[in-house]
Design a protein around this motif. Structure first.
Motif, PDB file in Angstrom:
ATOM      1  N   LEU A 204       0.834  -1.209   0.000  1.00 46.41           N
ATOM      2  CA  LEU A 204       0.000   0.000   0.000  1.00 46.41           C
ATOM      3  C   LEU A 204       0.868   1.258   0.000  1.00 46.41           C
ATOM      4  CD1 LEU A 204      -2.805  -0.955   2.593  1.00 46.41           C
ATOM      5  CD2 LEU A 204      -3.034  -0.855   0.102  1.00 46.41           C
TER       6      LEU A 204
ATOM      7  N   SER B 128       2.444   1.857  -3.463  1.00 45.16           N
ATOM      8  CA  SER B 128       1.436   2.344  -4.404  1.00 45.16           C
ATOM      9  C   SER B 128       1.078   3.797  -4.074  1.00 45.16           C
ATOM     10  CB  SER B 128       0.198   1.444  -4.340  1.00 45.16           C
ATOM     11  OG  SER B 128      -0.733   1.802  -5.330  1.00 45.16           O
TER      12      SER B 128
ATOM     13  N   ASN C 293      -6.394   5.165  -7.347  1.00 43.81           N
ATOM     14  CA  ASN C 293      -5.551   4.335  -6.473  1.00 43.81           C
ATOM     15  C   ASN C 293      -5.493   4.925  -5.071  1.00 43.81           C
ATOM     16  OD1 ASN C 293      -4.800   2.309  -8.298  1.00 43.81           O
ATOM     17  ND2 ASN C 293      -3.037   3.461  -9.055  1.00 43.81           N
TER      18      ASN C 293
ATOM     19  N   TRP D 280      -8.627   4.329  -3.076  1.00 44.28           N
ATOM     20  CA  TRP D 280      -8.749   2.931  -2.651  1.00 44.28           C
ATOM     21  C   TRP D 280      -7.772   2.621  -1.505  1.00 44.28           C
ATOM     22  CZ3 TRP D 280     -12.542  -0.194  -2.998  1.00 44.28           C
ATOM     23  CH2 TRP D 280     -12.391  -1.587  -2.943  1.00 44.28           C
ATOM     24  N   ILE D 281      -6.551   3.134  -1.610  1.00 47.12           N
ATOM     25  CA  ILE D 281      -5.562   2.919  -0.551  1.00 47.12           C
ATOM     26  C   ILE D 281      -6.062   3.525   0.762  1.00 47.12           C
ATOM     27  CG2 ILE D 281      -3.211   3.456   0.236  1.00 47.12           C
ATOM     28  CD1 ILE D 281      -2.479   3.641  -2.843  1.00 47.12           C
TER      29      ILE D 281
ATOM     30  N   TRP E  67      -8.475   1.202   2.466  1.00 43.34           N
ATOM     31  CA  TRP E  67      -7.912  -0.035   3.002  1.00 43.34           C
ATOM     32  C   TRP E  67      -6.816   0.215   4.039  1.00 43.34           C
ATOM     33  CZ3 TRP E  67     -10.176  -4.598   2.767  1.00 43.34           C
ATOM     34  CH2 TRP E  67     -11.297  -4.665   1.920  1.00 43.34           C
TER      35      TRP E  67
ATOM     36  N   MET F 251      -6.809   1.405 -10.150  1.00 49.10           N
ATOM     37  CA  MET F 251      -8.181   1.058  -9.768  1.00 49.10           C
ATOM     38  C   MET F 251      -9.156   1.570 -10.822  1.00 49.10           C
ATOM     39  SD  MET F 251      -7.214  -0.474  -7.102  1.00 49.10           S
ATOM     40  CE  MET F 251      -8.835  -1.159  -6.926  1.00 49.10           C
TER      41      MET F 251
ATOM     42  N   PHE G 137     -16.685  -0.681  -9.965  1.00 46.93           N
ATOM     43  CA  PHE G 137     -16.927  -1.965  -9.326  1.00 46.93           C
ATOM     44  C   PHE G 137     -17.557  -1.743  -7.959  1.00 46.93           C
ATOM     45  CE2 PHE G 137     -12.545  -0.738  -8.248  1.00 46.93           C
ATOM     46  CZ  PHE G 137     -12.570  -0.829  -6.868  1.00 46.93           C
TER      47      PHE G 137
ATOM     48  N   ASP H 225      -1.648   0.833 -13.802  1.00 49.12           N
ATOM     49  CA  ASP H 225      -1.004   0.929 -12.489  1.00 49.12           C
ATOM     50  C   ASP H 225      -2.094   0.778 -11.431  1.00 49.12           C
ATOM     51  OD1 ASP H 225       0.739   1.653 -10.370  1.00 49.12           O
ATOM     52  OD2 ASP H 225      -0.037   3.699 -10.501  1.00 49.12           O
ATOM     53  N   ASN H 226      -2.119  -0.365 -10.774  1.00 51.39           N
ATOM     54  CA  ASN H 226      -3.249  -0.691  -9.917  1.00 51.39           C
ATOM     55  C   ASN H 226      -2.782  -1.085  -8.515  1.00 51.39           C
ATOM     56  OD1 ASN H 226      -5.418  -2.232  -8.702  1.00 51.39           O
ATOM     57  ND2 ASN H 226      -6.397  -2.086 -10.707  1.00 51.39           N
ATOM     58  N   THR H 227      -3.373  -0.464  -7.515  1.00 55.89           N
ATOM     59  CA  THR H 227      -3.017  -0.767  -6.125  1.00 55.89           C
ATOM     60  C   THR H 227      -3.139  -2.262  -5.822  1.00 55.89           C
ATOM     61  OG1 THR H 227      -3.639   1.437  -5.378  1.00 55.89           O
ATOM     62  CG2 THR H 227      -3.614  -0.283  -3.722  1.00 55.89           C
TER      63      THR H 227
ATOM     64  N   TYR I 228       0.074  -4.061  -6.180  1.00 56.21           N
ATOM     65  CA  TYR I 228       1.010  -3.831  -5.061  1.00 56.21           C
ATOM     66  C   TYR I 228       0.627  -4.696  -3.856  1.00 56.21           C
ATOM     67  CZ  TYR I 228       2.752   0.443  -7.397  1.00 56.21           C
ATOM     68  OH  TYR I 228       3.314   1.343  -8.258  1.00 56.21           O
ATOM     69  N   ILE I 229      -0.664  -4.783  -3.583  1.00 57.76           N
ATOM     70  CA  ILE I 229      -1.107  -5.636  -2.468  1.00 57.76           C
ATOM     71  C   ILE I 229      -0.706  -7.079  -2.743  1.00 57.76           C
ATOM     72  CG2 ILE I 229      -3.108  -6.521  -1.193  1.00 57.76           C
ATOM     73  CD1 ILE I 229      -4.553  -3.868  -1.828  1.00 57.76           C
TER      74      ILE I 229
ATOM     75  N   LEU J 202     -10.997  -9.110  -2.910  1.00 53.62           N
ATOM     76  CA  LEU J 202     -10.291  -7.829  -2.750  1.00 53.62           C
ATOM     77  C   LEU J 202      -9.289  -7.557  -3.861  1.00 53.62           C
ATOM     78  CD1 LEU J 202      -9.428  -5.240  -1.240  1.00 53.62           C
ATOM     79  CD2 LEU J 202      -7.807  -6.640   0.032  1.00 53.62           C
TER      80      LEU J 202
END
Lengths: 390, 390
Positions: free
Chosen positions: A223, A226, A246, A249-250, A253, B1, B5, B213-215, B218-219, B258
């Protein structure tokens, strides 16, 4: 993941540019009377207010307005909101705004049918909720606090110079939250950047604790990487949808309970920062940024291995030929450089703190025991003095 | 992201050595008749069966036994389970076992009151559930599938040589799951290791898709690093609580929706692996391990940048002075070395596949379109032949 814990997060999220389309369907689950909670009116300028009201009306809802939620919502405002919710026999509280608006909505949610002073019961004494709870839904316009998917709610009592957060159980979590990244595009730069650091601080408060090998730490490193990547893009171009989405969303979470599982957590930066906020009414994220580097340099010797790991895994510090102290220190140096680059406030003087306030701020900082060192009042004073900059 | 959704995960988790203590309180939410679903009887040997039955009895529940769920639950078994649930007027299905037992419980949950053949409706035609659903709770004794916190349910029809998974909505997710890492200690080594790779494959199926580029990516890198670290410890010492608890937690979050958010996803390794499973009844995780390296080497040119990122961020490949192809290839080489080290099956011949089966397996592999290349039947045959090893 040592220890015993439970996990439950009932908040339903709708994410994306079309997320508001789902509001109508969600509204069918609740009664007619909706308390519409928002802040200083920016949602009237950018059109979100009109869109939400139009959906509420098309769903035949009775709207009870509750505007004017301030950045650090006060106990006085809370009492007013409760009265309005009680008189309006409210079936749903719809928060349209950022973390403060969501926090306030949750405070009203648990306080409206509280038979004693809710500030005393839920904030000073932090008791469990045993009265009727009004459901909350959120339309998020600002990111940072994670309030859209947790039970946290921070309220400030100016008379007592206290800013206190209560973390409520999952029955107080918002029932649904609508997350449209484009709503965050118009936020003023100062607030945007403060929100970015609020997110980072939430992750770090949970990361810098415990010595065991925990999956949560690996998730947080992901996290953080990102977040650093996307915030650099967003400060250059605030309307970069990919970066802003992003970040949104980060933020969710970072503070919806997931990454704290199986860990102790720290929260001392927030405790000191909130005390600064109670004295200055400064923007929350900036109080955290001004405190963080002095705080982390102070505790680094007590959690050296974790600071070393942080430097290598998050800030790509090469460990070759360096002592642990050098590696860990270089991580904090890179963090500080990044913070200055994106424009964060790096000392509390700039936020209006004077030498005379320091004793009061230190005494107003609740001391938590989950970090690498339990701070004394003198330790906090040392950190605060360091945070005054040159 | 990018994209629109929604996210909702209503499963409540109880995690840790004392997790079973919460079963009694959960049972109060459901009626008297409980279908107790389990596998071949290992829970009778290790004492978990007795503990669960004792809690059920102390909560005054009527137990309807449904043992004998096989590793790849069959349509025939499903029909039997539905009859038992219907006759027993079951209020709750309690699954005690691994992913197959949880999958089967969910299949019975949606199928018992289905008015037509549930295999046809929910598996062949993959329709939405519009009949009464029996709630499911899980006591997990084996990790890998993530079934304890999602709507997935895989059923095999031997007559039709088809193994099909249906991903149901959040109303079919288990209401609660009890995750005690010590329950996984006694699993035979082969099953343990197969489960480890099932987890890795779930993450990779979602990771190797999309170019943005999506979080979530990274998770997933964080989850993969934690998984690799902890599985190496666990194969040396299967009763290392810290490692096994991390692995149990990663398994859940690898496939509870997730990390798929905002992404396309691939799932071709599972599609081919499931077809291998339908022909051989081989352990699921081993079908995936035997297919993975040939599959990833085949698609690497079509998603080169992601394979390069994977090599650097997950396998610590140094990119200095190398071409993208070299970096990406070195990542897969390191992955293969790790897989051999922990003892995974690396070719399908070892799982009982013969040359004569290859055409049928290829035809039985559902072709998905979320990965870096939509495979042709010939492509699958090429991968299968490569998976036959030397």
């Amino acid at each position: 993941m040592l220890g015993n814990f439970s996990y439950s997060n009932p908040t339903k999220l709708y994410f994306g540019e079309n997320a508001l389309e789902h509001l109508g369907a969600e509204l069918t689950h609740y009664g007619k009377n909706v308390l519409l909670v928002y802040g200083g009116g920016s949602i009237k300028k950018n059109g979100i207010y009109d869109q939400v009201v139009s959906i509420l009306k098309s769903c035949d809802k009775e709207i009870i307005e509750d505007p004017g939620v301030m950045p650090n919502p006060t106990a006085e405002k809370l009492y007013q909101g409760c009265q309005r919710a009680r008189e309006g026999k409210v079936d749903l509280i719809l928060a349209v705004g950022g973390g403060s608006v969501c926090d306030y909505a949750k405070a009203v949610s648990v306080s409206t049918y509280c038979e004693e002073d809710p500030w005393d019961k839920y904030y000073l004494r932090m008791e469990d909720v045993d009265n009727k709870i009004i459901p909350v839904g959120c339309v998020l316009t600002m990111v940072g606090t994670g309030s859209e998917m947790n039970g946290g709610s921070v309220i400030t009592n100016h008379e007592q110079k206290l800013k206190i957060g209560h973390v409520f159980g999952d029955n107080v979590f918002p029932k649904f939250s609508i997350l449209n990244p484009t709503y965050t595009f118009t936020l003023p730069r100062y607030q945007m950047i403060a929100g970015f650091f609020d997110i980072m601080s939430h992750i770090l408060e949970q990361y810098f604790s415990g010595e065991d090998d925990n999956t949560s730490d690996y998730i947080m490193e992901g996290l953080l990487k990102s977040l650093i990547h996307s915030t650099k893009i967003a400060v250059e171009n605030p309307t970069d949808y990919e970066a802003r989405s992003n970040i949104m969303w980060i933020a969710t979470w970072a503070l919806n309970t997931l990454v704290a599982k199986g860990k102790s957590t720290d929260w001392m930066v927030h405790m000191i920062g909130q005390s600064v906020g109670a004295y200055t009414d400064a923007t929350h994220g900036m109080t955290l940024s001004a405190i963080s580097i002095p705080y982390y340099r102070f505790i680094m010797p007590y959690g050296l291995q974790k600071f070393k790991r942080y430097a290598v895994n998050v800030w790509d510090v090469s460990p070759d030929g360096k002592t642990d102290e050098q590696i860990a220190g270089e991580g904090l140096t890179r963090m500080e450089r990044y913070m200055r680059e994106i424009g964060l406030v790096m000392n509390i003087k700039e936020l209006g703190v004077t030498e005379e306030m320091l004793d009061g701020i230190a005494r107003g900082s609740f001391i938590m025991d989950g970090g690498y060192k339990v701070l004394s009042n003198d330790d906090i004073l040392t950190i605060l003095k360091d945070s005054m900059g040159e």
